[in-house]
Scaffold this active site. Sequence first.
Site, PDB file in Angstrom:
ATOM      1  N   ARG A 126       0.814  -1.233   0.000  1.00  0.00           N
ATOM      2  CA  ARG A 126       0.000   0.000   0.000  1.00  0.00           C
ATOM      3  C   ARG A 126       0.842   1.275   0.000  1.00  0.00           C
ATOM      4  NH1 ARG A 126      -2.690  -3.070   3.836  1.00  0.00           N
ATOM      5  NH2 ARG A 126      -4.490  -4.159   2.977  1.00  0.00           N
ATOM      6  N   LYS A 148       2.161  11.390 -11.082  1.00  0.00           N
ATOM      7  CA  LYS A 148       1.367  10.489 -11.937  1.00  0.00           C
ATOM      8  C   LYS A 148       2.196   9.239 -12.220  1.00  0.00           C
ATOM      9  CE  LYS A 148      -1.733  13.544 -14.443  1.00  0.00           C
ATOM     10  NZ  LYS A 148      -2.117  14.061 -15.767  1.00  0.00           N
ATOM     11  N   GLU A 190       8.320  19.015 -24.363  1.00  0.00           N
ATOM     12  CA  GLU A 190       7.627  19.304 -23.101  1.00  0.00           C
ATOM     13  C   GLU A 190       8.120  20.632 -22.509  1.00  0.00           C
ATOM     14  OE1 GLU A 190       5.091  17.592 -21.966  1.00  0.00           O
ATOM     15  OE2 GLU A 190       5.280  15.543 -22.736  1.00  0.00           O
ATOM     16  N   LYS A 232       5.720  23.238 -13.441  1.00  0.00           N
ATOM     17  CA  LYS A 232       4.965  22.023 -13.124  1.00  0.00           C
ATOM     18  C   LYS A 232       4.662  21.955 -11.635  1.00  0.00           C
ATOM     19  CE  LYS A 232       3.993  17.351 -13.890  1.00  0.00           C
ATOM     20  NZ  LYS A 232       4.105  16.171 -14.713  1.00  0.00           N
ATOM     21  N   GLU A 242      -5.733  16.873 -10.766  1.00  0.00           N
ATOM     22  CA  GLU A 242      -6.225  17.274 -12.091  1.00  0.00           C
ATOM     23  C   GLU A 242      -7.746  17.443 -12.121  1.00  0.00           C
ATOM     24  OE1 GLU A 242      -4.085  15.543 -15.438  1.00  0.00           O
ATOM     25  OE2 GLU A 242      -5.843  15.842 -16.688  1.00  0.00           O
ATOM     26  N   ARG A 246      -4.442  21.587 -13.674  1.00  0.00           N
ATOM     27  CA  ARG A 246      -3.426  20.613 -14.105  1.00  0.00           C
ATOM     28  C   ARG A 246      -3.685  20.106 -15.527  1.00  0.00           C
ATOM     29  NH1 ARG A 246      -0.280  15.937 -10.659  1.00  0.00           N
ATOM     30  NH2 ARG A 246       0.908  15.155 -12.436  1.00  0.00           N
ATOM     31  N   ASN A 250      -1.681  19.139 -20.352  1.00  0.00           N
ATOM     32  CA  ASN A 250      -1.953  18.179 -21.431  1.00  0.00           C
ATOM     33  C   ASN A 250      -2.021  18.837 -22.801  1.00  0.00           C
ATOM     34  OD1 ASN A 250      -2.104  15.923 -19.730  1.00  0.00           O
ATOM     35  ND2 ASN A 250      -4.162  16.515 -19.102  1.00  0.00           N
ATOM     36  N   HIS A 253      -1.563  16.734 -25.855  1.00  0.00           N
ATOM     37  CA  HIS A 253      -1.535  15.324 -25.468  1.00  0.00           C
ATOM     38  C   HIS A 253      -2.732  14.525 -25.982  1.00  0.00           C
ATOM     39  CE1 HIS A 253       1.758  16.680 -23.034  1.00  0.00           C
ATOM     40  NE2 HIS A 253       1.971  15.489 -22.523  1.00  0.00           N
ATOM     41  N   HIS A 257      -1.461  11.382 -27.709  1.00  0.00           N
ATOM     42  CA  HIS A 257      -1.762  10.014 -27.263  1.00  0.00           C
ATOM     43  C   HIS A 257      -2.433   9.217 -28.375  1.00  0.00           C
ATOM     44  CE1 HIS A 257      -1.626  11.038 -22.687  1.00  0.00           C
ATOM     45  NE2 HIS A 257      -0.443  10.911 -23.216  1.00  0.00           N
ATOM     46  N   HIS A 270       7.287   9.978 -27.260  1.00  0.00           N
ATOM     47  CA  HIS A 270       6.212  10.742 -26.620  1.00  0.00           C
ATOM     48  C   HIS A 270       6.296  12.240 -26.967  1.00  0.00           C
ATOM     49  CE1 HIS A 270       3.229  11.703 -23.581  1.00  0.00           C
ATOM     50  NE2 HIS A 270       4.048  12.586 -23.063  1.00  0.00           N
TER      51      HIS A 270
HETATM   52  P1  NAD Z   1      11.895   6.304 -21.963  1.00  0.00           P
HETATM   53  O1  NAD Z   1      11.781   6.114 -20.523  1.00  0.00           O
HETATM   54  O2  NAD Z   1      11.538   5.175 -22.851  1.00  0.00           O
HETATM   55  O3  NAD Z   1      13.368   6.777 -22.265  1.00  0.00           O
HETATM   56  C1  NAD Z   1      13.731   7.014 -23.592  1.00  0.00           C
HETATM   57  C2  NAD Z   1      14.947   6.161 -24.001  1.00  0.00           C
HETATM   58  O4  NAD Z   1      16.102   6.804 -23.511  1.00  0.00           O
HETATM   59  C3  NAD Z   1      14.945   4.774 -23.446  1.00  0.00           C
HETATM   60  O5  NAD Z   1      15.542   3.915 -24.367  1.00  0.00           O
HETATM   61  C4  NAD Z   1      15.827   4.919 -22.215  1.00  0.00           C
HETATM   62  O6  NAD Z   1      16.409   3.719 -21.815  1.00  0.00           O
HETATM   63  C5  NAD Z   1      16.847   5.897 -22.716  1.00  0.00           C
HETATM   64  N1  NAD Z   1      17.496   6.712 -21.719  1.00  0.00           N
HETATM   65  C6  NAD Z   1      16.948   7.355 -20.671  1.00  0.00           C
HETATM   66  N2  NAD Z   1      17.853   8.083 -20.065  1.00  0.00           N
HETATM   67  C7  NAD Z   1      19.022   7.905 -20.721  1.00  0.00           C
HETATM   68  C8  NAD Z   1      20.325   8.430 -20.582  1.00  0.00           C
HETATM   69  N3  NAD Z   1      20.615   9.322 -19.654  1.00  0.00           N
HETATM   70  N4  NAD Z   1      21.283   7.998 -21.431  1.00  0.00           N
HETATM   71  C9  NAD Z   1      20.985   7.123 -22.432  1.00  0.00           C
HETATM   72  N5  NAD Z   1      19.777   6.627 -22.636  1.00  0.00           N
HETATM   73  C10 NAD Z   1      18.796   7.016 -21.785  1.00  0.00           C
HETATM   74  O7  NAD Z   1      10.999   7.549 -22.454  1.00  0.00           O
HETATM   75  P2  NAD Z   1      10.838   9.039 -21.871  1.00  0.00           P
HETATM   76  O8  NAD Z   1      10.725   9.897 -23.047  1.00  0.00           O
HETATM   77  O9  NAD Z   1      11.823   9.323 -20.837  1.00  0.00           O
HETATM   78  O10 NAD Z   1       9.423   8.976 -21.147  1.00  0.00           O
HETATM   79  C11 NAD Z   1       8.264   8.676 -21.862  1.00  0.00           C
HETATM   80  C12 NAD Z   1       7.275   8.075 -20.913  1.00  0.00           C
HETATM   81  O11 NAD Z   1       6.974   9.002 -19.890  1.00  0.00           O
HETATM   82  C13 NAD Z   1       5.967   7.701 -21.569  1.00  0.00           C
HETATM   83  O12 NAD Z   1       5.599   6.434 -21.115  1.00  0.00           O
HETATM   84  C14 NAD Z   1       5.007   8.760 -21.062  1.00  0.00           C
HETATM   85  O13 NAD Z   1       3.684   8.289 -20.987  1.00  0.00           O
HETATM   86  C15 NAD Z   1       5.561   9.044 -19.719  1.00  0.00           C
HETATM   87  N6  NAD Z   1       5.200  10.358 -19.183  1.00  0.00           N
HETATM   88  C16 NAD Z   1       4.697  10.412 -17.935  1.00  0.00           C
HETATM   89  C17 NAD Z   1       4.371  11.624 -17.374  1.00  0.00           C
HETATM   90  C18 NAD Z   1       3.898  11.699 -15.955  1.00  0.00           C
HETATM   91  O14 NAD Z   1       3.457  12.754 -15.520  1.00  0.00           O
HETATM   92  N7  NAD Z   1       3.990  10.635 -15.200  1.00  0.00           N
HETATM   93  C19 NAD Z   1       4.562  12.802 -18.096  1.00  0.00           C
HETATM   94  C20 NAD Z   1       5.089  12.712 -19.384  1.00  0.00           C
HETATM   95  C21 NAD Z   1       5.414  11.481 -19.919  1.00  0.00           C
HETATM   96  N1  GLY Z   2       2.185  15.236 -17.766  1.00  0.00           N
HETATM   97  C1  GLY Z   2       0.909  15.688 -17.322  1.00  0.00           C
HETATM   98  C2  GLY Z   2       0.773  15.772 -15.854  1.00  0.00           C
HETATM   99  O1  GLY Z   2       1.679  15.471 -15.120  1.00  0.00           O
HETATM  100  O2  GLY Z   2      -0.271  16.134 -15.367  1.00  0.00           O
END
Ligand code: NAD
Ligand code: GLY
Length: 365
Positions: A126, A148, A190, A232, A242, A246, A250, A253, A257, A270
């Site tokens: 939990r 998130k 972003e 943020k 949200e 918040r 998006n 997005h 998406h 992304h």
């Molecule tokens: P990712 O985590 O897949 O990373 C991108 C690539 O870069 C991967 O291959 C990873 O292994 C590599 N990588 C990461 N850091 C590295 C580094 N320092 N050196 C070399 N390689 C590295 O993708 P991302 O773009 O980081 O994140 C996208 C994800 O985040 C999506 O799933 C999206 O939905 C999510 N997201 C979440 C939120 C949230 O608020 N939680 C907001 C925006 C995006």
């Molecule tokens: N990336 C959108 C949020 O964190 O609300």
Amino acid sequence: MEQKTSSTLQVDLGARSYPIHIGTGVFAEAGRLLHTVYSGQRVFVVSNPVVAAHHLVALQQGLSAAGITSEVWQMPDGERAKNWEELYQILGWLLESRAERHTPLIALGGGVVGDLAGLAAALYQRGMPLIQAPTSLLAQVDSSVGGKTAVNHPLGKNMIGAFYQPQQVWIDTNTLATLPPREYISGLAEVVKYGAIRDRNFFDWLEKNTQALLARDPVAVNHAIHQSCRAKAMIVAADERETGERALLNLGHTFGHAIETALGYGQWLHGEAVAVGMVLAGRLSTMACGFEKSEQQRLEQLLATFGLPLTFPNIPPETWMTLMARDKKVSGGKMRFVLLERLGRAVVRQDIEEAALMQVLITSS
Ligand code: NAD
Ligand code: GLY
């Protein structure tokens, strides 16, 4: 702009407030930072082979400098691994390792690792303490802050998740040295978003500093991450769950998406999908929100200068509509769009006529 390469911010959420440490070499301080919230000597780290190969040692050295030992789970790399099965495996590993509920879990990686490890931390007994140690630019400016967490479902992205805030965020900008150019540029989408939705001065600054950012100049990078996280943090502090403001985060997005779902997770990055989404949102804004054409062009120009895509893949308009109707931003059966009144001011609109939407999709294809 101050000539700083490190800074700290706070996300104000009452008893659940937490710091964001940004800078070159933050991981070297990991143990000291962790000991401000945790007195134990054992932690769990979730990463992936790509990130671990480059940055796990630096993190572990920073932890062991304070006498903290770490056990590591490496999930597969990539968006396709952000699923229920991988989540379940991490939970199994924590159980087999007899993790206790007060033992921190550190998410070392991009947004995929952060979202999935974050959800594991929320669910394990939990809730166990979570530290976000983001290594991609996108994770540093967006996903590691705000709580998130999620996994994808074949029927929709990020559809299974929870709000679960970290206890600290460690943004070591040294990690960006190994980030592939395409990933770095995806993160810049972003960054642009924050300027577009709420900070016109920052947008102006971005326009003037594209070359410094593309060269990953440490001062420019620190400023961009700081301003993004600051925006943020303020939005999250005002509307953690949200229910209002918040949603502005998006921008782009709903379209983005849809692209990711239509093409299968992992085809488009992304940030690339969000960039095209912002282009479409900008064009819809000129039709529906009085967003001036000159500002729409500035937005598109900035994205283009960063090397982000402006044209979207060949998806039939009907498919767009189906996918967007499934988005989490649908409320009461009506699609909600984040649109721009001007650069630096975004609004949520739920009254967009289907005809206007279709026109933007058809004329942009
Ligand atoms: P990712 O985590 O897949 O990373 C991108 C690539 O870069 C991967 O291959 C990873 O292994 C590599 N990588 C990461 N850091 C590295 C580094 N320092 N050196 C070399 N390689 C590295 O993708 P991302 O773009 O980081 O994140 C996208 C994800 O985040 C999506 O799933 C999206 O939905 C999510 N997201 C979440 C939120 C949230 O608020 N939680 C907001 C925006 C995006
Ligand atoms: N990336 C959108 C949020 O964190 O609300």
